[in-house]
Design a protein around this motif. Structure first.
Motif, PDB file in Angstrom:
ATOM      1  N   GLU A 111      39.046  45.023  37.772  1.00  0.00           N
ATOM      2  CA  GLU A 111      39.942  45.322  38.896  1.00  0.00           C
ATOM      3  C   GLU A 111      39.235  46.089  40.020  1.00  0.00           C
ATOM      4  N   LEU A 128      38.291  44.287  43.222  1.00  0.00           N
ATOM      5  CA  LEU A 128      39.336  43.927  44.184  1.00  0.00           C
ATOM      6  C   LEU A 128      39.516  44.955  45.302  1.00  0.00           C
ATOM      7  N   LYS A 129      38.975  46.139  45.134  1.00  0.00           N
ATOM      8  CA  LYS A 129      39.184  47.210  46.128  1.00  0.00           C
ATOM      9  C   LYS A 129      38.758  46.820  47.544  1.00  0.00           C
ATOM     10  N   GLU A 144      41.410  44.499  48.880  1.00  0.00           N
ATOM     11  CA  GLU A 144      42.659  45.223  49.156  1.00  0.00           C
ATOM     12  C   GLU A 144      42.593  45.971  50.484  1.00  0.00           C
ATOM     13  N   PHE A 186      44.866  44.285  34.980  1.00  0.00           N
ATOM     14  CA  PHE A 186      45.287  44.424  36.368  1.00  0.00           C
ATOM     15  C   PHE A 186      46.565  45.252  36.433  1.00  0.00           C
ATOM     16  N   THR A 237      48.295  45.293  41.892  1.00  0.00           N
ATOM     17  CA  THR A 237      47.372  44.164  42.044  1.00  0.00           C
ATOM     18  C   THR A 237      48.101  42.848  41.797  1.00  0.00           C
TER      19      THR A 237
END
Length: 170
Positions: A101, A104-105, A108, A147, A151
């Protein structure tokens, strides 16, 4: 610097002319330890792909505020095939983490301020997206593939699916 090179360097420094400078050996051991950790850590690469029948790639790039690393229109000749969809692809830099996860930052940060506009564009053009994770790891420690609900909500707003390729090395 490879692990083998670090081992050889430590061995040579420790035996040069029968003199041992422990401060240098300690520094070299610290470098070796850090390299060992880096080489054994999990490396994760995220690729975000938006695709559909036909849409304006330039307009989508303006909305999301980044340029794709790769794109094609339906019918374009690619390296080994003809594109069956129009797609917009952005590949993020690899990260080193045990948590999938975490990769994904960066996405995002880009998407969250514009999520309503992006989601509206995608819905209007009947688009889907995919989060493609490439996870390279050793047997231990194993990466966490989980997740959080925020998310999952983001993935839902982006009409997204998840593709996770896991490569385990000895």
């Amino acid at each position: 610097m490879s692990l083998h090179f670090a081992k050889v360097l430590i061995a040579r420094r420790a035996t040069t002319f029968g003199k041992v400078d422990f401060s240098e050996i300690i520094d070299l051991l610290a470098i070796y330890f850090c390299l060992t950790i880096i080489f054994k850590m999990t490396r994760i690469k995220l690729t975000f792909i938006v695709y559909g029948d036909m849409f304006d790639i330039d307009e989508f790039s303006k909305i999301i505020n980044i340029s794709p690393t790769e794109f094609a229109y339906k019918g374009d000749k690619l390296k080994f095939r003809v594109s069956t969809d129009t797609f917009w692809k952005y590949s993020f830099k690899d990260i080193i983490s045990l948590y999938v996860e975490d990769s994904l930052k960066p996405l995002e940060k880009i998407v969250t301020p514009r999520i309503e506009e992006i989601a509206s564009f995608m819905q209007k053009n009947n688009l889907k997206s995919i989060m493609r994770f490439k996870v390279e790891t050793n047997k231990e420690p194993a990466p966490a593939i989980a997740f959080e609900s925020n998310t999952i909500n983001l993935l839902s707003k982006l009409n997204s699916s998840i593709d996770l390729d896991l490569y385990i090395y000895d």
